[in-house]
Design a protein around this motif. Structure first.
Motif, short mmCIF file in Angstrom:
data_model
loop_
_atom_site.label_atom_id
_atom_site.label_comp_id
_atom_site.label_asym_id
_atom_site.label_seq_id
_atom_site.Cartn_x
_atom_site.Cartn_y
_atom_site.Cartn_z
N THR A 273 -0.74 3.88 -6.97
CA THR A 273 -1.38 2.57 -7.14
C THR A 273 -1.27 1.74 -5.87
OG1 THR A 273 0.61 1.59 -8.12
CG2 THR A 273 -1.01 2.53 -9.63
N LYS A 274 -0.18 1.90 -5.13
CA LYS A 274 -0.05 1.16 -3.88
C LYS A 274 -1.11 1.60 -2.87
CE LYS A 274 4.78 -0.16 -4.09
NZ LYS A 274 6.05 -0.17 -3.36
N GLY B 132 -7.44 -4.13 1.71
CA GLY B 132 -7.55 -3.95 3.15
C GLY B 132 -6.34 -4.44 3.91
N ILE B 133 -5.15 -4.18 3.36
CA ILE B 133 -3.91 -4.64 3.98
C ILE B 133 -2.94 -3.47 4.17
CG2 ILE B 133 -4.05 -6.98 3.06
CD1 ILE B 133 -1.96 -6.10 0.93
N PRO B 134 -2.04 -3.61 5.14
CA PRO B 134 -0.99 -2.60 5.27
C PRO B 134 0.10 -2.83 4.23
CG PRO B 134 -0.70 -4.28 6.95
CD PRO B 134 -1.97 -4.63 6.20
N ILE B 135 0.60 -1.75 3.66
CA ILE B 135 1.75 -1.80 2.77
C ILE B 135 2.76 -0.81 3.35
CG2 ILE B 135 2.63 -1.33 0.44
CD1 ILE B 135 -0.09 -2.19 -0.66
N ASN B 136 3.95 -1.29 3.65
CA ASN B 136 4.94 -0.48 4.36
C ASN B 136 5.17 0.89 3.73
OD1 ASN B 136 5.35 -2.41 6.32
ND2 ASN B 136 7.12 -3.30 5.34
N SER B 137 5.37 0.93 2.41
CA SER B 137 5.66 2.22 1.76
C SER B 137 4.48 3.18 1.89
CB SER B 137 6.04 2.02 0.30
OG SER B 137 5.03 1.34 -0.40
N ASP C 270 2.24 3.14 4.40
CA ASP C 270 2.20 3.57 5.80
C ASP C 270 3.28 4.60 6.10
OD1 ASP C 270 0.10 1.80 6.14
OD2 ASP C 270 1.35 0.21 7.02
N LEU C 271 4.49 4.41 5.57
CA LEU C 271 5.56 5.39 5.78
C LEU C 271 5.22 6.73 5.12
CD1 LEU C 271 8.78 3.23 5.33
CD2 LEU C 271 8.05 4.43 7.39
N PHE C 272 4.67 6.69 3.92
CA PHE C 272 4.27 7.90 3.23
C PHE C 272 3.25 8.67 4.06
CE2 PHE C 272 1.94 10.59 0.37
CZ PHE C 272 2.87 11.04 -0.54
N LYS C 273 2.24 7.97 4.55
CA LYS C 273 1.20 8.60 5.37
C LYS C 273 1.81 9.22 6.63
CE LYS C 273 -2.77 5.78 4.02
NZ LYS C 273 -3.74 4.77 4.50
N GLY D 49 1.91 13.20 7.37
CA GLY D 49 1.00 13.60 8.42
C GLY D 49 -0.45 13.24 8.13
N LEU D 50 -0.63 12.17 7.39
CA LEU D 50 -1.99 11.73 7.04
C LEU D 50 -2.53 10.72 8.03
CD1 LEU D 50 -1.54 11.24 3.20
CD2 LEU D 50 -2.53 13.19 4.38
#
Length: 103
Positions: A79-80, A88-93, A95-98, A102-103
């Motif tokens: 959901t995040k 259209g915003i960055p969400i830390n978790s 971004d870290l997951f990606k 390796g996404l």
């Protein structure tokens, strides 16, 4: 942080759109600006953001988290991802997951 939480918790958090408005306030928006931004992104009126019935249906349709679990519904990081894309915003978790995936 306390004022932001109280303002959005009054909207019902995930029961309505309080969590989404809070995310925009954390992006340095004032509350009225954040509500309008979220309403525009969800294509609803600002007053609909606090309507639990409208938001329940919309959250299920967009699969961006609901209070009660349901079959095939996204949870947690799923959901995040959708919320980050929708607003259209960055969400830390996210971004870290990606980064780690390796996404």
């Amino acid at each position: 942080m306390t004022v932001t939480h109280v303002s959005t918790a009054g909207m019902g958090g995930i029961r309505s759109a309080g969590d989404l408005v809070l995310r925009m306030e954390l992006q340095k928006m004032k509350i009225n600006e954040a509500k309008k931004f979220v309403a525009d992104k969800l294509r609803v009126s600002v007053s609909d953001l606090a309507d639990c019935a409208v938001m329940k249906d919309l959250r299920e349709e967009l699969n961006i988290g609901t209070v009660q679990s349901r079959p095939d519904a996204g949870v947690g990081i799923q959901t995040k991802f959708r919320i980050a894309e929708l607003l259209g915003i960055p969400i830390n978790s996210v971004d870290l997951f990606k980064k780690h995936a390796g996404l």
